[in-house]
Design an enzyme around this catalytic site. Structure first.
Site, PDB file in Angstrom:
ATOM      1  N   PRO A  63       0.792  -1.224   0.000  1.00  0.00           N
ATOM      2  CA  PRO A  63       0.000   0.000   0.000  1.00  0.00           C
ATOM      3  C   PRO A  63       0.829   1.280   0.000  1.00  0.00           C
ATOM      4  O   PRO A  63       1.841   1.381   0.692  1.00  0.00           O
ATOM      5  CB  PRO A  63      -0.826  -0.099   1.290  1.00  0.00           C
ATOM      6  CG  PRO A  63      -0.143  -1.122   2.116  1.00  0.00           C
ATOM      7  CD  PRO A  63       0.505  -2.072   1.157  1.00  0.00           C
ATOM      8  N   ASN A  64       0.355   2.206  -0.792  1.00  0.00           N
ATOM      9  CA  ASN A  64       0.870   3.580  -0.893  1.00  0.00           C
ATOM     10  C   ASN A  64       2.184   3.686  -1.649  1.00  0.00           C
ATOM     11  O   ASN A  64       2.658   4.799  -1.889  1.00  0.00           O
ATOM     12  CB  ASN A  64       0.989   4.238   0.500  1.00  0.00           C
ATOM     13  CG  ASN A  64      -0.352   4.359   1.179  1.00  0.00           C
ATOM     14  OD1 ASN A  64      -1.300   4.837   0.567  1.00  0.00           O
ATOM     15  ND2 ASN A  64      -0.464   3.900   2.407  1.00  0.00           N
ATOM     16  N   ARG A 124       5.566  12.371  -2.944  1.00  0.00           N
ATOM     17  CA  ARG A 124       5.507  12.994  -1.612  1.00  0.00           C
ATOM     18  C   ARG A 124       6.585  12.371  -0.735  1.00  0.00           C
ATOM     19  O   ARG A 124       7.131  11.317  -1.057  1.00  0.00           O
ATOM     20  CB  ARG A 124       4.127  12.763  -0.977  1.00  0.00           C
ATOM     21  CG  ARG A 124       2.998  13.445  -1.736  1.00  0.00           C
ATOM     22  CD  ARG A 124       1.648  13.088  -1.136  1.00  0.00           C
ATOM     23  NE  ARG A 124       1.616  13.311   0.290  1.00  0.00           N
ATOM     24  CZ  ARG A 124       0.873  12.610   1.141  1.00  0.00           C
ATOM     25  NH1 ARG A 124       0.112  11.641   0.709  1.00  0.00           N
ATOM     26  NH2 ARG A 124       0.902  12.877   2.423  1.00  0.00           N
ATOM     27  N   ARG A 145       7.223   0.784  13.474  1.00  0.00           N
ATOM     28  CA  ARG A 145       7.799   0.197  12.246  1.00  0.00           C
ATOM     29  C   ARG A 145       8.916  -0.800  12.553  1.00  0.00           C
ATOM     30  O   ARG A 145       9.500  -1.378  11.643  1.00  0.00           O
ATOM     31  CB  ARG A 145       8.353   1.300  11.337  1.00  0.00           C
ATOM     32  CG  ARG A 145       7.307   2.257  10.826  1.00  0.00           C
ATOM     33  CD  ARG A 145       7.884   3.237   9.817  1.00  0.00           C
ATOM     34  NE  ARG A 145       7.085   4.441   9.733  1.00  0.00           N
ATOM     35  CZ  ARG A 145       5.962   4.563   8.989  1.00  0.00           C
ATOM     36  NH1 ARG A 145       5.544   3.566   8.239  1.00  0.00           N
ATOM     37  NH2 ARG A 145       5.277   5.691   8.983  1.00  0.00           N
ATOM     38  N   GLU A 184      12.435  -9.751   1.988  1.00  0.00           N
ATOM     39  CA  GLU A 184      11.720  -8.541   2.455  1.00  0.00           C
ATOM     40  C   GLU A 184      12.614  -7.319   2.224  1.00  0.00           C
ATOM     41  O   GLU A 184      13.793  -7.335   2.598  1.00  0.00           O
ATOM     42  CB  GLU A 184      11.420  -8.707   3.955  1.00  0.00           C
ATOM     43  CG  GLU A 184      10.738  -7.507   4.582  1.00  0.00           C
ATOM     44  CD  GLU A 184      10.547  -7.677   6.098  1.00  0.00           C
ATOM     45  OE1 GLU A 184      10.796  -8.777   6.643  1.00  0.00           O
ATOM     46  OE2 GLU A 184      10.179  -6.664   6.737  1.00  0.00           O
ATOM     47  N   ASN A 240       8.039  -5.747  -0.735  1.00  0.00           N
ATOM     48  CA  ASN A 240       7.932  -4.568   0.123  1.00  0.00           C
ATOM     49  C   ASN A 240       6.444  -4.418   0.412  1.00  0.00           C
ATOM     50  O   ASN A 240       5.702  -3.859  -0.399  1.00  0.00           O
ATOM     51  CB  ASN A 240       8.488  -3.315  -0.547  1.00  0.00           C
ATOM     52  CG  ASN A 240       8.439  -2.105   0.404  1.00  0.00           C
ATOM     53  OD1 ASN A 240       7.821  -2.181   1.468  1.00  0.00           O
ATOM     54  ND2 ASN A 240       9.075  -1.019   0.018  1.00  0.00           N
ATOM     55  N   ARG A 263      13.188   4.625  12.502  1.00  0.00           N
ATOM     56  CA  ARG A 263      11.952   5.402  12.439  1.00  0.00           C
ATOM     57  C   ARG A 263      11.075   5.097  13.654  1.00  0.00           C
ATOM     58  O   ARG A 263      11.572   4.663  14.685  1.00  0.00           O
ATOM     59  CB  ARG A 263      11.240   5.109  11.110  1.00  0.00           C
ATOM     60  CG  ARG A 263      12.116   5.494   9.895  1.00  0.00           C
ATOM     61  CD  ARG A 263      11.420   5.244   8.588  1.00  0.00           C
ATOM     62  NE  ARG A 263      10.232   6.085   8.454  1.00  0.00           N
ATOM     63  CZ  ARG A 263       9.300   5.905   7.512  1.00  0.00           C
ATOM     64  NH1 ARG A 263       9.431   4.919   6.626  1.00  0.00           N
ATOM     65  NH2 ARG A 263       8.247   6.702   7.449  1.00  0.00           N
ATOM     66  N   HIS A 300       3.935  -4.454   9.143  1.00  0.00           N
ATOM     67  CA  HIS A 300       3.866  -4.297  10.595  1.00  0.00           C
ATOM     68  C   HIS A 300       2.537  -4.785  11.180  1.00  0.00           C
ATOM     69  O   HIS A 300       2.339  -4.711  12.391  1.00  0.00           O
ATOM     70  CB  HIS A 300       4.071  -2.813  10.959  1.00  0.00           C
ATOM     71  CG  HIS A 300       5.164  -2.166  10.172  1.00  0.00           C
ATOM     72  ND1 HIS A 300       6.471  -2.595  10.243  1.00  0.00           N
ATOM     73  CD2 HIS A 300       5.162  -1.154   9.250  1.00  0.00           C
ATOM     74  CE1 HIS A 300       7.219  -1.856   9.421  1.00  0.00           C
ATOM     75  NE2 HIS A 300       6.446  -0.983   8.804  1.00  0.00           N
ATOM     76  N   TYR A 352      11.593   8.755   1.354  1.00  0.00           N
ATOM     77  CA  TYR A 352      11.589   7.680   0.358  1.00  0.00           C
ATOM     78  C   TYR A 352      12.360   8.026  -0.917  1.00  0.00           C
ATOM     79  O   TYR A 352      12.422   7.215  -1.836  1.00  0.00           O
ATOM     80  CB  TYR A 352      10.146   7.309  -0.001  1.00  0.00           C
ATOM     81  CG  TYR A 352       9.367   6.787   1.186  1.00  0.00           C
ATOM     82  CD1 TYR A 352       9.743   5.600   1.804  1.00  0.00           C
ATOM     83  CD2 TYR A 352       8.279   7.475   1.692  1.00  0.00           C
ATOM     84  CE1 TYR A 352       9.050   5.116   2.912  1.00  0.00           C
ATOM     85  CE2 TYR A 352       7.572   7.009   2.791  1.00  0.00           C
ATOM     86  CZ  TYR A 352       7.963   5.835   3.392  1.00  0.00           C
ATOM     87  OH  TYR A 352       7.289   5.357   4.476  1.00  0.00           O
ATOM     88  N   ALA A 375       3.121  -0.778   4.865  1.00  0.00           N
ATOM     89  CA  ALA A 375       2.656  -0.804   6.256  1.00  0.00           C
ATOM     90  C   ALA A 375       2.086  -2.160   6.666  1.00  0.00           C
ATOM     91  O   ALA A 375       2.040  -2.483   7.863  1.00  0.00           O
ATOM     92  CB  ALA A 375       1.608   0.290   6.466  1.00  0.00           C
ATOM     93  N   HIS A 419      12.761  -2.933   2.393  1.00  0.00           N
ATOM     94  CA  HIS A 419      12.195  -1.615   2.725  1.00  0.00           C
ATOM     95  C   HIS A 419      13.131  -0.533   2.232  1.00  0.00           C
ATOM     96  O   HIS A 419      14.353  -0.622   2.436  1.00  0.00           O
ATOM     97  CB  HIS A 419      11.974  -1.471   4.239  1.00  0.00           C
ATOM     98  CG  HIS A 419      11.005  -2.485   4.745  1.00  0.00           C
ATOM     99  ND1 HIS A 419       9.657  -2.397   4.483  1.00  0.00           N
ATOM    100  CD2 HIS A 419      11.198  -3.634   5.421  1.00  0.00           C
ATOM    101  CE1 HIS A 419       9.054  -3.456   5.004  1.00  0.00           C
ATOM    102  NE2 HIS A 419       9.966  -4.225   5.569  1.00  0.00           N
TER     103      HIS A 419
HETATM  104  O1  CA2 Z   1      10.533   1.901   3.799  1.00  0.00           O
HETATM  105  C1  CA2 Z   1       9.693   1.221   3.213  1.00  0.00           C
HETATM  106  O2  CA2 Z   1       9.891   0.724   2.102  1.00  0.00           O
HETATM  107  C2  CA2 Z   1       8.314   0.994   3.845  1.00  0.00           C
HETATM  108  O3  CA2 Z   1       7.889  -0.336   3.536  1.00  0.00           O
HETATM  109  C3  CA2 Z   1       7.380   2.016   3.220  1.00  0.00           C
HETATM  110  C4  CA2 Z   1       5.979   2.013   3.828  1.00  0.00           C
HETATM  111  C5  CA2 Z   1       6.055   2.115   5.353  1.00  0.00           C
HETATM  112  O4  CA2 Z   1       4.751   1.972   5.893  1.00  0.00           O
HETATM  113  C6  CA2 Z   1       6.955   1.043   5.938  1.00  0.00           C
HETATM  114  O5  CA2 Z   1       7.018   1.227   7.329  1.00  0.00           O
HETATM  115  C7  CA2 Z   1       8.353   1.140   5.356  1.00  0.00           C
HETATM  116  C8  CA2 Z   1       5.163   3.188   3.320  1.00  0.00           C
HETATM  117  C9  CA2 Z   1       5.086   3.313   1.856  1.00  0.00           C
HETATM  118  C10 CA2 Z   1       4.420   4.610   1.525  1.00  0.00           C
HETATM  119  O6  CA2 Z   1       5.194   5.249   0.553  1.00  0.00           O
HETATM  120  C11 CA2 Z   1       4.930   6.561   0.316  1.00  0.00           C
HETATM  121  C12 CA2 Z   1       5.725   7.154  -0.627  1.00  0.00           C
HETATM  122  C13 CA2 Z   1       5.556   8.482  -0.904  1.00  0.00           C
HETATM  123  C14 CA2 Z   1       4.563   9.223  -0.259  1.00  0.00           C
HETATM  124  C15 CA2 Z   1       3.775   8.608   0.669  1.00  0.00           C
HETATM  125  C16 CA2 Z   1       3.948   7.264   0.970  1.00  0.00           C
END
Ligand code: CA2
Length: 151
Positions: free
Chosen positions: A10-11, A18, A116, A103, A79, A112, A85, A23, A82, A105
Site C-alpha cells: 500500500p501507498n 511525496r 515500524r 523482504e 515490500n 523510524r 507491521h 523515500y 505498512a 524496505h
Molecule cells: O521503507 C519502506 O519501504 C516501507 O515499507 C514504506 C511504507 C512504510 O509503511 C513502511 O514502514 C516502510 C510506506 C510506503 C508509503 O510510501 C509513500 C511514498 C511516498 C509518499 C507517501 C507514501
C-alpha cells in the site's frame, strides 16, 4: 527462464510524489525499470506489481507459491509497506506456500517510529534488506540469483 515477482504494498504507488526526504525521488516506474535492468542482467524475467489491498497481495503470494513449486519462479521481492507491521495474513501466505521471499524496505525502518520496528514478515523471509533505497530491490534480485545458482 525463471521469473522474479517484485510485489509492492500500500501507498508505494505514491513514491516520488511525496515525502522525498524519507523515500527519495524515485517513482514506482523508476523502481520497475531498475528491477527490469537487474533481472535482465541476471537472466530473469520480471513480474512487477503494486496493490493497496491486502487480499490481492495474499493472492499474488499464493500464485507465486505455485510458480515456485513448478520451478518457474526464483522468488519474491516483497515490500509490503505498512502491512509489514500488521499482517498475519501475509506471514501465513509466505509460510503456507513456502515461497522464497526477500523482504525489502526503502527506508531504515529501525531508525523510524517504534511501530515500524516489528515485522510479521521477517520471520518467514529468506533475507531482509532495509534502508538502502531503490538499490535494496536490485540487491534482493542479486540474492535470488545467488540462491538459484547455488541450488
Ligand atoms: O521503507 C519502506 O519501504 C516501507 O515499507 C514504506 C511504507 C512504510 O509503511 C513502511 O514502514 C516502510 C510506506 C510506503 C508509503 O510510501 C509513500 C511514498 C511516498 C509518499 C507517501 C507514501
Amino acid at each position: 527462464m525463471k521469473t522474479v515477482l517484485v510485489l509492492n504494498g500500500p501507498n508505494l504507488n505514491l513514491l516520488g510524489t511525496r515525502e522525498p526526504q524519507v523515500y527519495g525521488s524515485t517513482t514506482l516506474a523508476d523502481l520497475e525499470a531498475l528491477c527490469r535492468r537487474r533481472c535482465e542482467a541476471r537472466g530473469f524475467a520480471l513480474d512487477f506489481r503494486q496493490s493497496n489491498h491486502e487480499g490481492v497481495l495474499v493472492d499474488a503470494i499464493h500464485e507465486a507459491g505455485q510458480r515456485q513449486a513448478a520451478g518457474t519462479l526464483a522468488g519474491v521481492v516483497l515490500n509490503a509497506g505498512a502491512y509489514t507491521h500488521t499482517s498475519i495474513a501475509l506471514h501465513d501466505a509466505v509460510k503456507g506456500t513456502g515461497v522464497v521471499m526477500i523482504e525489502v524496505h526503502l527506508s531504515n525502518v529501525h531508525a523510524r517510529e517504534a511501530f515500524r520496528h516489528h515485522s510479521f514478515l521477517s520471520p518467514v523471509a529468506a533475507g531482509v534488506i532495509v534502508g538502502l533505497g531503490a538499490e535494496g530491490y536490485a540487491l534482493a534480485i542479486d540474492a535470488l540469483a545467488a540462491r538459484v545458482a547455488a541450488a
